[in-house]
Scaffold this motif. Structure first.
Motif, mmCIF file in Angstrom:
data_model
loop_
_atom_site.group_PDB
_atom_site.id
_atom_site.type_symbol
_atom_site.label_atom_id
_atom_site.label_comp_id
_atom_site.label_asym_id
_atom_site.label_seq_id
_atom_site.Cartn_x
_atom_site.Cartn_y
_atom_site.Cartn_z
ATOM 1 N N THR A 286 -3.207 0.967 -7.766
ATOM 2 C CA THR A 286 -4.345 0.673 -7.350
ATOM 3 C C THR A 286 -5.543 0.528 -8.228
ATOM 4 O O THR A 286 -5.588 1.191 -9.230
ATOM 5 C CB THR A 286 -4.727 1.429 -6.030
ATOM 6 N N LEU B 106 -10.130 1.414 3.171
ATOM 7 C CA LEU B 106 -9.548 0.148 2.655
ATOM 8 C C LEU B 106 -9.997 -1.081 3.229
ATOM 9 O O LEU B 106 -10.054 -2.352 2.556
ATOM 10 C CB LEU B 106 -7.836 0.172 2.549
ATOM 11 N N THR C 247 -7.075 3.950 5.521
ATOM 12 C CA THR C 247 -7.062 2.839 6.144
ATOM 13 C C THR C 247 -8.487 2.120 6.282
ATOM 14 O O THR C 247 -8.839 1.084 5.959
ATOM 15 C CB THR C 247 -6.121 2.867 7.328
ATOM 16 N N GLY D 165 1.997 5.741 -1.567
ATOM 17 C CA GLY D 165 1.574 4.605 -0.697
ATOM 18 C C GLY D 165 2.513 3.628 -0.085
ATOM 19 O O GLY D 165 3.683 4.197 -0.008
ATOM 20 N N VAL E 41 -4.524 9.791 -2.403
ATOM 21 C CA VAL E 41 -3.171 9.375 -1.882
ATOM 22 C C VAL E 41 -2.003 9.907 -2.875
ATOM 23 O O VAL E 41 -2.174 9.665 -4.080
ATOM 24 C CB VAL E 41 -3.114 8.006 -1.729
ATOM 25 N N LEU F 15 0.009 1.664 8.970
ATOM 26 C CA LEU F 15 0.019 2.591 7.808
ATOM 27 C C LEU F 15 -0.022 4.053 8.167
ATOM 28 O O LEU F 15 -0.002 4.815 7.062
ATOM 29 C CB LEU F 15 -1.204 2.175 7.040
ATOM 30 N N SER G 230 -4.738 9.686 6.591
ATOM 31 C CA SER G 230 -4.302 8.545 6.454
ATOM 32 C C SER G 230 -5.159 7.308 7.149
ATOM 33 O O SER G 230 -5.469 6.348 6.554
ATOM 34 C CB SER G 230 -2.821 8.379 6.628
ATOM 35 N N VAL H 119 -8.393 5.981 -3.452
ATOM 36 C CA VAL H 119 -7.009 5.813 -3.332
ATOM 37 C C VAL H 119 -6.186 6.906 -4.328
ATOM 38 O O VAL H 119 -5.477 7.659 -4.048
ATOM 39 C CB VAL H 119 -6.350 4.445 -3.252
ATOM 40 N N ILE I 167 1.332 5.957 4.652
ATOM 41 C CA ILE I 167 0.543 6.542 3.339
ATOM 42 C C ILE I 167 0.410 8.043 3.589
ATOM 43 O O ILE I 167 0.206 8.813 4.546
ATOM 44 C CB ILE I 167 -0.886 6.092 3.773
ATOM 45 N N THR J 3 -2.809 0.495 -1.359
ATOM 46 C CA THR J 3 -2.542 1.672 -1.075
ATOM 47 C C THR J 3 -1.655 2.778 -2.006
ATOM 48 O O THR J 3 -1.637 3.813 -1.872
ATOM 49 C CB THR J 3 -1.666 1.813 0.359
#
Length: 332
Positions: A247, A321, A318, A259, A256, A297, A314, A252, A301, A242
């Motif tokens: 990463t 991911l 997730t 994280g 993002v 999360l 977010s 991400v 995030i 994250t």
């Protein structure tokens, strides 16, 4: 105290009863109630987010009735001061000696369940007064430390709309909440049932199912639920993925800004253990980790401006991911 097999079975049998008592008042919201029960079993605090009128406060009040625990509600307002929630010293006089002394008068934070209603409507100074209580389960006033009652849960609510005049929670405090639970609108059938129940003379009595000692026993039991080393490695990879600076996952880096930290991994494992126990299992499965990844999360995030412009949340990060991170090959 060592729990025998019979006592463990009796304790676990009360968990569905707890949910049944809450559902005497609350219509639907099965997933929400499960996540709240997971938080209670894991011993963590919850942030409930939803628009007005979705029974956020009612859910917490009803849950407190189904638990034989002390309950206090604090309405957070712009003029609320830290001493209004923690407590303050008052000057008293000993009538036998005539001597005066200061005595600490405990605030509403000294309860097993504290409902922090509309927590984002109070200034950061008052919000910060909760940090020590949430993390250390104690408060400090005038150089003296006062332990809080156990078990101790803060269940906070916030309204995602009407943000004028609000004070968004800082990331450091958001991270102290084990779960961020989003409450959505009911289905058509559920809304019909709500209208039917709440506009007549029907009264409901909620019976207390668990007491403080039993909740602490259940919390100890959660930590005994097993999780394989392969799943722990998976959680570590998942949380590290994250973070945009380390990463290898392209989306991400694209979406993002910041994280999740190590506390997210601890929360994911602990809540997965609690969920397994609620489902009658003594071992964590991948489905437990996948289910709890979203509320764990959701507030950890931080997406960037580009993602916001593209309506990426977010939860979407997730979801992607979960698809992207390779899962261990575990034979059950």
């Amino acid at each position: 105290m060592e729990l025998t097999e019979d006592k463990i079975k009796a304790l676990l049998a009360k968990l569905p009863q707890l949910k049944q008592q809450i559902q005497k008042v609350i219509v639907g919201q099965d997933a929400i109630l499960d996540e709240l029960l997971v938080a209670f079993l894991a011993g963590g605090h919850c942030l409930l987010e939803g628009v007005p009128g979705l029974a956020k406060t009612l859910i917490v009040k009803t849950m407190s009735q189904a638990l034989h625990l002390s309950f206090r509600r604090i309405q957070f307002t712009p003029d609320l001061m830290p001493t209004d929630i923690v407590g303050t010293e008052i000057l008293e006089e000993d009538h036998t000696t005539g001597k005066r002394f200061f005595k600490f008068n405990k605030g509403p934070l000294f309860a097993n369940i504290v409902l922090a209603d509309e927590i984002n409507r109070t200034p950061p100074k008052t919000q910060a007064a909760l940090l020590e209580a949430m993390q250390e389960f104690e408060v400090t006033y005038g150089g003296q430390t006062y332990p809080l009652d156990k078990p101790f849960f803060i269940l906070a609510t916030q309204n995602p709309i009407e943000q004028a005049g609000t004070y968004p929670l800082p990331e450091a405090q958001l991270d102290r909440f084990l779960l961020l639970i989003k409450i959505g609108y009911p289905t058509e059938q559920e809304e019909f049932e709500v209208l039917n129940r709440t506009t007549g003379l029907r009264t409901v009595t909620v019976d207390a199912v668990l007491n403080a000692a039993e909740i602490q026993q259940a919390q100890a039991l959660v930590r005994q639920v097993s999780i394989s080393e392969d799943l722990v490695h998976y959680v570590s990879k998942f949380i590290r993925a994250t973070r945009p600076d380390t990463t290898t996952v392209p989306f991400v880096k694209e979406w993002v800004r910041w994280g999740a930290g190590p506390r997210a991994g601890q929360a994911l494992i602990l809540t997965a253990k609690a969920r397994a126990l609620l489902k009658g299992r003594y071992a964590v499965l991948m489905e437990d980790l996948n289910a709890m990844a979203y509320p764990v999360l959701r507030h950890r995030i931080l997406i960037n401006f580009r993602a916001e412009a593209e309506n990426i949340t977010s939860d979407k990060v997730t979801e992607e991911l979960i698809k992207a991170i390779p899962k261990p090959n575990i034979k059950m």
